[in-house]
Design a protein around this motif. Structure first.
Motif, PDB file in Angstrom:
ATOM      1  N   ILE A   1     -57.061  36.401 -14.842  1.00 11.03           N
ATOM      2  CA  ILE A   1     -55.600  35.738 -16.208  1.00 11.03           C
ATOM      3  C   ILE A   1     -56.644  35.936 -17.058  1.00 11.03           C
ATOM      4  O   ILE A   1     -57.142  35.282 -17.047  1.00 11.03           O
ATOM      5  CB  ILE A   1     -55.502  34.507 -15.441  1.00 11.03           C
ATOM      6  N   GLU A   2     -56.865  36.206 -17.716  1.00 10.68           N
ATOM      7  CA  GLU A   2     -57.678  36.019 -19.418  1.00 10.68           C
ATOM      8  C   GLU A   2     -57.135  34.841 -20.606  1.00 10.68           C
ATOM      9  O   GLU A   2     -58.245  34.716 -21.105  1.00 10.68           O
ATOM     10  CB  GLU A   2     -57.469  37.455 -20.207  1.00 10.68           C
ATOM     11  N   GLN A   3     -55.960  34.399 -20.231  1.00 11.47           N
ATOM     12  CA  GLN A   3     -55.729  33.652 -20.976  1.00 11.47           C
ATOM     13  C   GLN A   3     -54.149  32.714 -20.232  1.00 11.47           C
ATOM     14  O   GLN A   3     -53.636  33.018 -19.508  1.00 11.47           O
ATOM     15  CB  GLN A   3     -55.074  34.115 -22.243  1.00 11.47           C
ATOM     16  N   SER A   4     -54.139  31.417 -20.533  1.00 12.14           N
ATOM     17  CA  SER A   4     -52.659  30.718 -19.487  1.00 12.14           C
ATOM     18  C   SER A   4     -52.728  29.463 -20.612  1.00 12.14           C
ATOM     19  O   SER A   4     -53.189  29.180 -20.978  1.00 12.14           O
ATOM     20  CB  SER A   4     -53.297  30.917 -17.920  1.00 12.14           C
ATOM     21  N   ILE A   5     -51.676  29.043 -20.213  1.00 10.54           N
ATOM     22  CA  ILE A   5     -51.226  27.809 -20.689  1.00 10.54           C
ATOM     23  C   ILE A   5     -50.075  26.830 -19.915  1.00 10.54           C
ATOM     24  O   ILE A   5     -50.110  27.308 -19.236  1.00 10.54           O
ATOM     25  CB  ILE A   5     -50.610  27.555 -21.873  1.00 10.54           C
TER      26      ILE A   5
ATOM     27  N   MET B   1     -59.056  31.186 -12.958  1.00 13.09           N
ATOM     28  CA  MET B   1     -57.971  31.643 -12.704  1.00 13.09           C
ATOM     29  C   MET B   1     -57.782  33.158 -12.485  1.00 13.09           C
ATOM     30  O   MET B   1     -58.004  33.708 -12.905  1.00 13.09           O
ATOM     31  CB  MET B   1     -56.839  31.063 -12.998  1.00 13.09           C
ATOM     32  N   LYS B   2     -57.000  33.235 -11.215  1.00 12.93           N
ATOM     33  CA  LYS B   2     -56.519  34.768 -10.937  1.00 12.93           C
ATOM     34  C   LYS B   2     -55.181  35.235 -10.736  1.00 12.93           C
ATOM     35  O   LYS B   2     -54.562  33.743  -9.810  1.00 12.93           O
ATOM     36  CB  LYS B   2     -57.391  35.259  -9.617  1.00 12.93           C
ATOM     37  N   LEU B   3     -54.660  35.679 -10.564  1.00 13.57           N
ATOM     38  CA  LEU B   3     -53.016  36.255 -10.409  1.00 13.57           C
ATOM     39  C   LEU B   3     -53.188  37.120  -9.002  1.00 13.57           C
ATOM     40  O   LEU B   3     -54.057  38.410  -8.752  1.00 13.57           O
ATOM     41  CB  LEU B   3     -52.423  36.816 -11.378  1.00 13.57           C
ATOM     42  N   LEU B   4     -53.138  36.662  -8.107  1.00 16.86           N
ATOM     43  CA  LEU B   4     -52.683  37.060  -6.273  1.00 16.86           C
ATOM     44  C   LEU B   4     -51.553  37.467  -6.627  1.00 16.86           C
ATOM     45  O   LEU B   4     -50.089  36.918  -6.308  1.00 16.86           O
ATOM     46  CB  LEU B   4     -53.298  35.924  -4.936  1.00 16.86           C
ATOM     47  N   ILE B   5     -50.820  38.539  -5.854  1.00 20.79           N
ATOM     48  CA  ILE B   5     -50.056  39.369  -5.823  1.00 20.79           C
ATOM     49  C   ILE B   5     -49.970  40.097  -4.322  1.00 20.79           C
ATOM     50  O   ILE B   5     -50.919  40.676  -3.685  1.00 20.79           O
ATOM     51  CB  ILE B   5     -49.623  40.659  -6.533  1.00 20.79           C
ATOM     52  N   VAL B   6     -49.223  39.806  -3.252  1.00 19.85           N
ATOM     53  CA  VAL B   6     -49.208  39.754  -2.152  1.00 19.85           C
ATOM     54  C   VAL B   6     -47.554  41.152  -1.342  1.00 19.85           C
ATOM     55  O   VAL B   6     -46.591  40.324  -1.912  1.00 19.85           O
ATOM     56  CB  VAL B   6     -49.400  38.624  -0.841  1.00 19.85           C
ATOM     57  N   THR B   7     -47.843  41.506  -0.935  1.00 17.97           N
ATOM     58  CA  THR B   7     -46.718  41.916  -0.808  1.00 17.97           C
ATOM     59  C   THR B   7     -46.357  42.613   1.033  1.00 17.97           C
ATOM     60  O   THR B   7     -47.529  42.720   1.638  1.00 17.97           O
ATOM     61  CB  THR B   7     -46.134  43.386  -1.532  1.00 17.97           C
TER      62      THR B   7
ATOM     63  N   PHE C   1     -46.402  35.681  -4.954  1.00 19.31           N
ATOM     64  CA  PHE C   1     -47.482  35.567  -5.903  1.00 19.31           C
ATOM     65  C   PHE C   1     -48.332  34.225  -6.428  1.00 19.31           C
ATOM     66  O   PHE C   1     -47.628  33.229  -6.294  1.00 19.31           O
ATOM     67  CB  PHE C   1     -46.832  36.122  -7.372  1.00 19.31           C
ATOM     68  N   SER C   2     -49.311  33.672  -7.046  1.00 20.10           N
ATOM     69  CA  SER C   2     -50.102  32.726  -6.699  1.00 20.10           C
ATOM     70  C   SER C   2     -50.996  32.907  -7.946  1.00 20.10           C
ATOM     71  O   SER C   2     -51.807  33.848  -8.065  1.00 20.10           O
ATOM     72  CB  SER C   2     -50.510  32.071  -5.864  1.00 20.10           C
ATOM     73  N   PHE C   3     -51.229  32.202  -9.110  1.00 12.62           N
ATOM     74  CA  PHE C   3     -52.406  31.850  -9.417  1.00 12.62           C
ATOM     75  C   PHE C   3     -53.221  30.432  -9.133  1.00 12.62           C
ATOM     76  O   PHE C   3     -52.774  29.463  -9.158  1.00 12.62           O
ATOM     77  CB  PHE C   3     -51.339  30.795 -10.883  1.00 12.62           C
ATOM     78  N   THR C   4     -54.165  31.314  -8.676  1.00  9.45           N
ATOM     79  CA  THR C   4     -54.835  30.739  -7.965  1.00  9.45           C
ATOM     80  C   THR C   4     -56.616  30.813  -8.127  1.00  9.45           C
ATOM     81  O   THR C   4     -57.102  31.838  -8.806  1.00  9.45           O
ATOM     82  CB  THR C   4     -54.287  30.225  -6.629  1.00  9.45           C
ATOM     83  N   ASP C   5     -57.559  29.662  -7.289  1.00  7.03           N
ATOM     84  CA  ASP C   5     -58.653  30.645  -7.203  1.00  7.03           C
ATOM     85  C   ASP C   5     -59.752  31.047  -6.773  1.00  7.03           C
ATOM     86  O   ASP C   5     -58.480  31.735  -5.970  1.00  7.03           O
ATOM     87  CB  ASP C   5     -59.536  28.850  -7.100  1.00  7.03           C
ATOM     88  N   GLU C   6     -61.001  31.672  -7.341  1.00  3.12           N
ATOM     89  CA  GLU C   6     -61.398  32.824  -6.381  1.00  3.12           C
ATOM     90  C   GLU C   6     -61.438  32.817  -5.353  1.00  3.12           C
ATOM     91  O   GLU C   6     -61.782  33.386  -4.585  1.00  3.12           O
ATOM     92  CB  GLU C   6     -62.257  33.438  -7.282  1.00  3.12           C
ATOM     93  N   GLU C   7     -61.750  31.874  -4.643  1.00  9.46           N
ATOM     94  CA  GLU C   7     -62.391  31.279  -3.766  1.00  9.46           C
ATOM     95  C   GLU C   7     -61.697  31.235  -2.636  1.00  9.46           C
ATOM     96  O   GLU C   7     -61.472  31.695  -1.441  1.00  9.46           O
ATOM     97  CB  GLU C   7     -63.672  29.930  -3.655  1.00  9.46           C
TER      98      GLU C   7
END
Length: 101
Positions: A97-101, A1-7, A62-68
């Protein structure tokens, strides 16, 4: 999981929503922000009682989403930016993202 930030500038908000949909990113958040391009203008507009708003109306998503899904999103943003007639491209970054809950 990664964090995508868009402006983007506020005028492109509907376009960015379409880009998210095209990349199958269905869960995201957004916020209205003021965007600044030139540090000199920012300094010139900061005062106790500014006469006018200093920044440009912009949006941040912003979105927490999958790399693909992020890869597809970046492809659609590149295509969108290549067809722009303005100097206000959609910007996107990815943060691991190193850790998430």
């Amino acid at each position: 999981m990664k964090l995508l930030i868009v402006t983007s500038v506020a005028a492109f908000q509907k376009d960015v929503l379409k880009l998210f949909k095209k990349a199958n990113i269905e869960a995201f958040s957004s916020s209205e922000i003021d965007g600044y391009k030139n540090g000199n203008n920012l300094v010139a507009t900061q005062s106790w009682f500014p006469g006018e708003k200093g920044g440009n109306e912009s949006s941040m998503f912003f979105s927490f989403t999958d790399e693909e899904k992020i890869s597809e999103f970046f492809n659609t943003v590149r295509e969108f930016n290549n067809n722009l007639e303005t100097n206000n491209p959609v910007r996107a970054v990815v943060v691991p993202i190193e850790q998430s809950i």
